[in-house]
Design an enzyme around this catalytic site. Structure first.
Site, short mmCIF file in Angstrom:
data_model
loop_
_atom_site.label_atom_id
_atom_site.label_comp_id
_atom_site.label_asym_id
_atom_site.label_seq_id
_atom_site.Cartn_x
_atom_site.Cartn_y
_atom_site.Cartn_z
N ARG A 51 40.53 50.56 -37.31
CA ARG A 51 39.74 49.90 -36.27
C ARG A 51 38.28 49.90 -36.69
NH1 ARG A 51 36.71 53.47 -35.67
NH2 ARG A 51 35.55 52.27 -34.15
N GLY A 52 37.45 49.21 -35.87
CA GLY A 52 36.07 48.99 -36.25
C GLY A 52 36.03 47.67 -37.00
N ALA A 53 35.07 46.82 -36.62
CA ALA A 53 35.10 45.43 -37.11
C ALA A 53 35.21 45.32 -38.65
CB ALA A 53 33.88 44.68 -36.57
N ARG A 94 43.86 40.98 -32.96
CA ARG A 94 42.78 41.32 -32.01
C ARG A 94 41.78 40.16 -31.98
NH1 ARG A 94 40.26 47.18 -32.49
NH2 ARG A 94 39.91 46.78 -30.28
N ASP A 244 30.87 43.86 -32.71
CA ASP A 244 32.10 43.17 -33.14
C ASP A 244 31.88 41.69 -33.37
OD1 ASP A 244 33.07 45.70 -31.60
OD2 ASP A 244 34.74 45.03 -32.85
N ASN A 254 30.29 44.45 -28.16
CA ASN A 254 30.63 45.74 -28.76
C ASN A 254 31.49 46.48 -27.74
OD1 ASN A 254 30.45 47.66 -30.94
ND2 ASN A 254 29.20 48.93 -29.60
N LYS A 255 31.92 47.65 -28.11
CA LYS A 255 32.83 48.43 -27.26
C LYS A 255 32.37 48.46 -25.81
CE LYS A 255 35.91 49.84 -28.12
NZ LYS A 255 37.14 49.07 -27.82
O1 MRU Z 1 38.18 48.95 -30.41
P1 MRU Z 1 37.46 49.44 -31.64
O2 MRU Z 1 37.54 50.91 -31.82
O3 MRU Z 1 37.86 48.66 -32.87
O4 MRU Z 1 35.94 49.07 -31.35
C1 MRU Z 1 34.99 49.34 -32.35
C2 MRU Z 1 33.61 49.02 -31.97
O5 MRU Z 1 33.33 48.54 -30.89
C3 MRU Z 1 32.57 49.21 -33.03
O6 MRU Z 1 31.35 49.58 -32.46
C4 MRU Z 1 32.38 47.91 -33.82
O7 MRU Z 1 33.61 47.40 -34.24
C5 MRU Z 1 31.47 48.08 -34.97
S1 MRU Z 1 32.17 49.05 -36.25
C6 MRU Z 1 31.02 49.11 -37.51
#
Ligand code: MRU
Length: 354
Positions: A51-53, A94, A244, A254-255
């Protein structure tokens, strides 16, 4: 053990499996999964095992390579047809992080540009090289974001971060946590990092606090609803968050909870920076209204972390996984090409982000 030494997402030496660190098990267990089936790679992305963009982008690039690497097909037209079908399937994992479609589109551009000059076997090797390049570039990009972010820090700063945009969210270093890794390399030992726990899936508690603590940083975990008092008490000098998807005007997703942190930071007069690889900037959408917000299962809110329900059975639940922060609340957007300050559309052009 330092989390920075853990590989988040790599291709196995045999080039037939994607090796990912299962982040749903952290911080309790470090377990690597070896995945080769497209269904399993999509599931790993959907379930946030990876996970994470940026890490999602790397996983998708290898995922589409692996989806076609085993084909016995020699006809290029049929090979391309399977590629596009698998690409659409992976892309549906996603919706919010643009890096997923960005990486898949980049892989498809290689296919389209070189299909007339390469055999199917040569194309497979070429796709593997491109996925390797995406991963290698992600490491360099994260480092560069880290250097620019580091230039904003002062000794003793308290840094608030939300969710996890650290090494686990990228191929290495992260985006929002990269400045702290760079500071450590410079011998700074007096930064203080505050991690919002980040309900409902606790990426801040399970991942960011784990990363920062294992790196030896002064780390404090706070519940999401404690950000205000922590700022009011003067403990926070700067906010760094990941993202994201960034729209052309600077609005960004973002989250879930990030926009609340931005509003608090504005109220308390604390600089609020977004850390964004240029691949996360989506100039095709003018504003955040066009960003699709992923809706995730209610059970993540009601059941996820306890054997017993955490809420009355049948209660209505909203579970948007991301929110959009208005560009007016952002001090600057830190990219690998430099820091963009408002107005963001002009700043992106000046940095060569087109
Ligand atoms: O749902 P997730 O854990 O994939 O969400 C991740 C985030 O919101 C991060 O802040 C974002 O992807 C940036 S990662 C460098």
């Amino acid at each position: 053990m330092n989390a920075l030494s853990l590989d988040t997402v790599v291709l196995a030496e045999n080039k037939q499996e994607l090796v990912i660190l299962d982040q749903t098990l952290l911080p309790g267990e470090i377990r690597y999964l070896h995945l080769s089936r497209t269904e399993d790679i999509r599931e790993a992305i959907y379930s946030l095992r990876v996970r994470g963009a940026p890490a999602i982008g790397v996983a998708a690039a290898y995922g589409i390579y692996l989806a076609v690497a085993g084909l016995e097909e020699t006809d290029m037209d049929r090979f391309c047809a399977v590629f596009r079908e698998k690409k659409a399937y992976l892309n549906s994992a996603r919706p919010t992080a643009v890096n997923l479609s960005w990486a898949l589109n980049r892989m498809e551009r290689v296919l389209d540009a070189e299909r007339d000059t390469l055999s199917v076997e040569e194309m497979k090797r070429r796709l593997c090289q491109e996925a390797d390049a995406i991963r290698a570039e992600d490491i360099a990009i994260s480092r560069s974001i880290g250097e620019y972010g580091f230039s904003l820090l002062r000794h003793g700063d308290g840094i608030l971060t939300h969710c996890n945009a650290g090494t686990l969210a990228t191929a290495k270093y992260g985006t929002a946590l990269a400045p702290i890794y760079i500071a450590l390399e410079h011998g700074w030992d007096d930064l203080r990092v505050f991690c919002d726990e980040t309900r409902p899936l606790l990426q801040g508690a399970r991942l960011s606090a784990f990363e920062m603590q294992t790196a030896g940083v002064d780390t404090t975990l706070i519940c999401d609803n404690m950000a205000s008092i922590t700022m009011k008490r003067g403990k926070i000098n700067i906010v760094f968050v990941g993202c994201d998807r960034v729209a052309a005007n600077g609005d960004f997703a973002n989250k879930i909870g990030t926009s609340g942190v931005a509003i608090l930071a504005r109220y308390y007069g604390i600089p609020f920076y977004v850390c964004a690889p240029s691949s996360t900037i989506d100039l095709s959408i003018p504003s955040g209204e066009h960003i699709v917000i992923e809706e995730r299962p209610a059970e993540e809110v009601t059941h996820m972390w306890y054997a017993k329900p955490m809420a009355p059975e049948g209660v209505k639940v909203d579970n948007p996984a991301f929110d959009v922060t208005d560009h007016s609340l952002i001090t600057g957007i830190i990219t690998e090409k430099g820091i963009a300050y408002p107005p963001f559309d002009r700043a992106f052009a000046r940095l060569g982000i087109v």
